[in-house]
Every structure is written in structure tokens, then in C-alpha cells.
Design an enzyme around this catalytic site. Structure first.
Site, short mmCIF file in Angstrom:
data_model
loop_
_atom_site.label_atom_id
_atom_site.label_comp_id
_atom_site.label_asym_id
_atom_site.label_seq_id
_atom_site.Cartn_x
_atom_site.Cartn_y
_atom_site.Cartn_z
N HIS A 156 16.27 -23.01 23.20
CA HIS A 156 14.94 -23.54 22.91
C HIS A 156 14.12 -22.53 22.11
CE1 HIS A 156 11.17 -25.66 23.48
NE2 HIS A 156 10.64 -24.58 24.00
N TYR A 196 21.55 -24.75 31.63
CA TYR A 196 21.40 -26.19 31.78
C TYR A 196 22.31 -27.01 30.88
CZ TYR A 196 18.23 -25.29 27.81
OH TYR A 196 17.68 -24.87 26.61
N ARG A 208 19.90 -29.69 19.31
CA ARG A 208 19.46 -28.31 19.18
C ARG A 208 20.64 -27.39 19.48
NH1 ARG A 208 17.72 -25.41 23.33
NH2 ARG A 208 16.81 -27.13 24.49
#
Length: 381
Positions: free
Chosen positions: A276, A285, A272
């Protein structure tokens, strides 16, 4: 005890490849052929015409992702989970299915939904916040994308089971992410599919993160594809940024299911590239350096290089495809920029075919309040 025929033979075919199947390398060159576990045959590169079609779908999908991101920033959509960088999984899934087959997408699979023929505005309507689902799934044999993880897998198995009971040759392809493999519904779906030997293919788009949780914190199995063995179905790993490999692996799994071979699990290794959703800060993160490692593996650039080197991508093709992508983006942009007329009473009309007494009461109260508000506004003019 009744045992499915394939259990009587060597069960080693259920194990996935040691490395993800790859037919086109990241630099666009042809990769060494990988041998298929069950039939001992190498996966074949798709024909150039098929690759060109896939390239066009990738270009359109990438443009849709970019346009959707812009619409979120403009306040025309509430949220958008981008699939930038992992569009090849969705494109291949659609290309491997017949019109009569069923697709069960996730909330990130808008490119696949569009590929099934759903009108752009209908495909994005739920993300905008209008209506309840955006389109009728029976018109496209495509389930409505929803945000709960893995719940669509159970529905997919149910459709596959019903198709088998009816004697149809329908195949169901169910998409999910690596995060969904940590949900109970995932395991229930795989177990039911295997026990009842139904024609369903599960495709895990392993993009390395379940929002902020990396794969290593979800599973320590050799791969997610290895989970298939525990349920008695074959698993396979594939380079999720390699459209050719996806078409070959998924195509084989779909054909196998259609011919009575039962379910299969395919794990596509992808990434990805963006957050998100627009509400996520992925820098909390993962590092920029990690993301940068995946930039050269872009599925769109890989196919483009492969077609160019093979002399199969002419300037006229590029121009035609670019025009098609812009047309899709314009349709989406114009549709979501148009103001909609909202009737608050629709909140109650489409919950049940026969409203409950409580909903009738609430609807009547709201209707009275709206009428009173309208009368007050009219009197003040």
C-alpha cells in the site's frame, strides 16, 4: 416531476457489462470486441499512434514509480504509495481529457499528475513533506492529491456543477479506489452528480484491497460498477490493465458527459502489485502466489507486445522512450536530493488569507523563540 430524457427510454443501458471490457488480452493479442450497452456499438481499438503515446506514458510512469521507491529508501521522501501495475488507469484518464478539463486524483495517482504537466518535484513535494500541496491546481486544472478517501469526489462534482452553470464544455474526471466506495462521501458525490446531471466521470481503480481489507469485505454487490444504477447513471466495467479498453470506455464516458449525457461510473479491474505504501507489509494479508497471478497481466508488457506484434514499435522508439523515462527519473532524483531552506513561520503564513488572532499570537511567539535561539548561537561562536 421532471425526468431526465434517458429515463424515458429503456434503463438497461445503465447496467455494466457482465465481464470487464477488454480489447487487448493479457498476451498482447486483440480480444473480441465488446458491444456498448447504450448505443449497441462495439468499443473500438484506438489508433496505433495513440497506443504508442500511451506506451510511452506507461514506460515513464513505471520508471517514476521505481525511482520514487528508491528515494523513499534513501530518506528523500516520507512515504510513497506506488501505482506499479495499475499505471494504465492513470495514463488513460489523462489521455481522455482536454487541457480545459479537470482531473481529481488520489494520493496514488502521481503518474496522472505528471501526465497533466505538473513538474516532477512539484508533484512529489507533498510526499516529501515540503510545503502544503506542491503545486497550484489552477495552473494544471488538476486537484492536489490528498490522503482522505473520497473527499475529492465531492469537490469534483462541485467543479462539474459550476462548469454546467457557466455553460462550459468542461468535463471532470474523478479517480478513486475501491476503498473509497465504502465512504459516505462517495455516495453523496454520485447522488448529487446524478440529480444535478453534471459532466463528471467517476473512475474506480479497483485494485482489490483497501490497504489490508479485500474487496469481498467491503461489498457483496455484483460489481462496484453496479452501484451506478442506484443513482440513475450508467456503470461500466473495464480491464484496468488494458490501456486500449480504458481509452475506449473512458473516452466514451467523457464524450457522453461533454455532450450533455450526464455522469457515469467506470470500474477498472486492476491490482496493486506492491505494498500500500512503504510503511505497509502486504505479506500479512495476501500471499505471494496471489500477487504472482497478476504478473502476466502487466499493462506495460501487454501494450508492448501488442505494438511489437503490429510492427508499430521500432527499436528507435524504444530507445527514445527509454531516454525520456530516464530524463524524468533524473529530474525527480536531482530535485528531491536538493536540500531545501525551511522557514518555520510558513506554518502560519498560508493557513488563512487573513490569520486569526490565535495564529498571529503563535507566530509571534515562535518568531521570538527563533530570534532568541539565533542570538544565543551567535554569541556562543
Amino acid at each position: 416531476m421532471t425526468t431526465h430524457p434517458e429515463f424515458l427510454e429503456s434503463q438497461s443501458y445503465m447496467l455494466p457489462s457482465a465481464e470487464p471490457v477488454q480489447l487487448i488480452a493479457a498476451d498482447g493479442s486483440e480480444a473480441p470486441a465488446k458491444q456498448h450497452k447504450q448505443y449497441k456499438e462495439p468499443y473500438q481499438l484506438p489508433e496505433m499512434a495513440t497506443m504508442l503515446e500511451g506506451y510511452e506514458r506507461l514506460v515513464v510512469g513505471r520508471r517514476v514509480n521505481d525511482q520514487a521507491g528508491a528515494l523513499v529508501r534513501q530518506g528523500r521522501m516520507a512515504v510513497y504509495p506506488s501505482s506499479h501495475g495499475q499505471e494504465a488507469c492513470q495514463v488513460a484518464a489523462v489521455m481522455c481529457l482536454r487541457r480545459s478539463d479537470w482531473l481529481f486524483p488520489t494520493y496514488r495517482d502521481t503518474v496522472a499528475v505528471l501526465g497533466r504537466g505538473v513538474a516532477p518535484v512539484e508533484a512529489f513535494e507533498s510526499l516529501r513533506g515540503d510545503w502544503h500541496s506542491g503545486f497550484n491546481p489552477h495552473d494544471y486544472n488538476t486537484a492536489n492529491p490528498t490522503t482522505p478517501l473520497a473527499t475529492q469526489l465531492l469537490h469534483a462534482v462541485g467543479v462539474a456543477h459550476s462548469a454546467k452553470l457557466r455553460g462550459e464544455d468542461t468535463v471532470v474526471l474523478a479517480l478513486c479506489g475501491d476503498g473509497a466506495s465504502s465512504e459516505g462521501d462517495f455516495h453523496e458525490a454520485l447522488n448529487f452528480a446524478a440529480v444535478f446531471h453534471v459532466p463528471v466521470v467517476f473512475l474506480i481503480q479497483n485494485n482489490q484491497y483497501a490497504i489490508s481489507v479485500p474487496l469481498i469485505r467491503q461489498s457483496v454487490a455484483p460489481s462496484l460498477a453496479h452501484k451506478a444504477v442506484g443513482y440513475g447513471m450508467p456503470g461500466e466495467r473495464v480491464d484496468g490493465n488494458d490501456l486500449a479498453a480504458l481509452l475506449a470506455v473512458l473516452g466514451h464516458a467523457v464524450d457522453r458527459a461533454r455532450n450533455g449525457g450526464g455522469p457515469a461510473l467506470v470500474e477498472a479491474h486492476t491490482y496493486r502489485m506492491q505494498a500500500h505504501t512503504n510503511a505497509d507489509d502486504s505479506t500479512r494479508y495476501r500471499s505471494d502466489a496471489e500477487v504472482a497471478q497478476w504478473v502476466p497481466k502487466d499493462p506495460l508488457l501487454r501494450v508492448e507486445k501488442y505494438l511489437h506484434d503490429a510492427g508499430a514499435l521500432a527499436a528507435a522508439d524504444r530507445e527514445r522512450i527509454a531516454v525520456a523515462a530516464e530524463a524524468m527519473a533524473k529530474t525527480l532524483r536531482d530535485g528531491l536530493n536538493a536540500e531545501t531552506s525551511v522557514d518555520p513561520l510558513d506554518l502560519f503564513r498560508y493557513v488563512y488569507s487573513e490569520p486569526t488572532p490565535q495564529l498571529r499570537e503563535q507566530s509571534t511567539l515562535l518568531a521570538a523563540e527563533l530570534a532568541a535561539s539565533s542570538a544565543t548561537m551567535g554569541a556562543s561562536r
